[in-house]
Design an enzyme around this catalytic site. Structure first.
Site, PDB file in Angstrom:
ATOM      1  N   LYS A  58       0.841  -1.196   0.000  1.00 30.92           N
ATOM      2  CA  LYS A  58       0.000   0.000   0.000  1.00 30.92           C
ATOM      3  C   LYS A  58       0.883   1.257   0.000  1.00 30.92           C
ATOM      4  O   LYS A  58       0.601   2.234  -0.704  1.00 30.92           O
ATOM      5  CB  LYS A  58      -0.923  -0.008   1.230  1.00 30.92           C
ATOM      6  N   GLN A 102      -4.236  -1.204   9.838  1.00 32.66           N
ATOM      7  CA  GLN A 102      -4.228  -2.548   9.260  1.00 32.66           C
ATOM      8  C   GLN A 102      -4.796  -3.556  10.258  1.00 32.66           C
ATOM      9  O   GLN A 102      -4.449  -3.552  11.447  1.00 32.66           O
ATOM     10  CB  GLN A 102      -2.788  -2.925   8.858  1.00 32.66           C
ATOM     11  N   ASP A 127     -10.653   3.094   4.423  1.00 28.73           N
ATOM     12  CA  ASP A 127     -11.046   1.687   4.302  1.00 28.73           C
ATOM     13  C   ASP A 127     -12.559   1.504   4.233  1.00 28.73           C
ATOM     14  O   ASP A 127     -13.026   0.410   3.911  1.00 28.73           O
ATOM     15  CB  ASP A 127     -10.550   0.911   5.527  1.00 28.73           C
TER      16      ASP A 127
HETATM   17  N1  GUN Z   1      -6.836  -6.616   6.598  1.00 32.51           N
HETATM   18  C1  GUN Z   1      -7.220  -7.372   5.546  1.00 32.51           C
HETATM   19  N2  GUN Z   1      -7.758  -6.592   4.578  1.00 32.51           N
HETATM   20  C2  GUN Z   1      -7.707  -5.326   5.021  1.00 32.51           C
HETATM   21  C3  GUN Z   1      -8.098  -4.081   4.459  1.00 32.51           C
HETATM   22  O1  GUN Z   1      -8.632  -3.980   3.344  1.00 32.51           O
HETATM   23  N3  GUN Z   1      -7.847  -3.004   5.230  1.00 32.51           N
HETATM   24  C4  GUN Z   1      -7.289  -3.086   6.468  1.00 32.51           C
HETATM   25  N4  GUN Z   1      -7.112  -1.976   7.150  1.00 32.51           N
HETATM   26  N5  GUN Z   1      -6.929  -4.216   7.017  1.00 32.51           N
HETATM   27  C5  GUN Z   1      -7.125  -5.332   6.291  1.00 32.51           C
END
Ligand code: GUN
Length: 287
Positions: A58, A102, A127
């Site tokens: 990311k 995350q 998100d």
């Molecule tokens: N853990 C697994 N997928 C995601 C996501 O799309 N965003 C976040 N913040 N954590 C995750």
């Protein structure tokens, strides 16, 4: 006599690269007209190896598109209160337009994931996990849409199929993927069934589906011979098989013999999640 023709690949890697290019052009134009770079804060607590890889990808995408990345890497025993206090600081920081914590948070340290997600300002919720934004999605208001479900819908749109009235089966009921993707398919007038670990006859449910979204995190759970001929198969799973290879939730090769379209793993839904995260951040910054 019928001949089986293998499915067309839905190439998330190529589509996400095109989207990132387009986002980069939007950022460049904004900077050229005197604007400042949008900022995405990434918060990573603990040392889960998969989470480190996801966040690294990311952050690299931020760099590629010209977003400012504000990264916080924190020890697993940071504690709920200090995490909440960091989120408050990021909420107040005008250089931060999107905030991502995350998941999963480390287990065994009494983190309350719901409280953490609800602490992020809904306007900076890159998100789309804040309960207000998830409620808005359910009622069809404009709000940030969770990245993986949004990426799944973009890939589905690549098929050019008319969705209205057709049957979709979502395997998995998480707040991150299963539930929001079900709402997005419903908003496109599909007849949506959500399956999970207690579903009685998963094979029969999947066999009815014109669109299958697999998001359970169990390697090859969805068997190829369950797939309705011509169906669209969108595989959200990222698992390791017995030999350590990355595989999805669907038996790819067998499913590709029957499906009309299918996403590979890796290179399908995964890269789309990142592109949608950056798109959400740009939108939060008003670009
Ligand atoms: N853990 C697994 N997928 C995601 C996501 O799309 N965003 C976040 N913040 N954590 C995750």
């Amino acid at each position: 006599m019928t001949t089986s023709s293998p499915a067309q690949l839905l190439d998330g890697k190529a589509l996400s690269a095109r989207i990132l290019d387009e986002l980069q052009q939007r950022v460049s134009a904004h900077l050229a007209s005197g604007g400042s770079a949008p900022g995405l804060a990434t918060v990573l607590v603990g040392d889960d190896p998969a989470s480190h890889i996801y966040v690294r990808n990311k952050r690299r995408a931020c760099e590629k598109v010209g977003l400012n990345n504000i990264h916080h890497e924190l020890p697993e025993d940071l504690g709920q209160d200090r995490l909440l206090s960091l989120i408050q600081d990021l909420n107040q920081d005008p250089a931060v337009h999107g905030i991502l914590v995350q998941l999963p948070l480390p287990s065994g340290f009494d983190y309350d994931e719901h409280e953490v997600l609800a602490a992020i300002s809904p306007d900076k919720d890159a998100d789309g996990f804040h309960p207000l934004n998830q409620g808005a999605l359910m009622q069809g208001y404009r709000a940030p849409i969770p990245c993986t479900p949004k990426g799944v819908m973009r890939l589905l749109d690549e098929t050019g199929l008319a969705l209205s009235g057709k049957r979709a089966v979502v395997v998995g009921r998480s707040n991150i993927v299963g539930k929001p993707v079900a709402m997005l398919l419903l908003a496109r007038h599909m007849t949506v069934t959500v399956c999970h670990s207690r579903t009685r006859d998963l094979a029969a449910e999947v066999g009815n589906a014109d669109v299958v979204v697999a998001a359970v995190g169990v390697a090859k759970l969805v068997q190829g011979d369950w797939i309705k001929p011509g169906a669209v198969v969108l595989d959200v799973g990222i698992n390791r098989d017995e030999e350590g290879r990355l595989v999805g939730d669907v038996e790819f090769h067998a499913a590709a013999e029957r499906a009309g379209w299918i996403t590979p793993v890796p290179g399908g839904v995964g890269p789309m999640t990142i592109a949608m995260l950056l798109e959400n951040t740009l939108e939060a910054a008003g670009l």
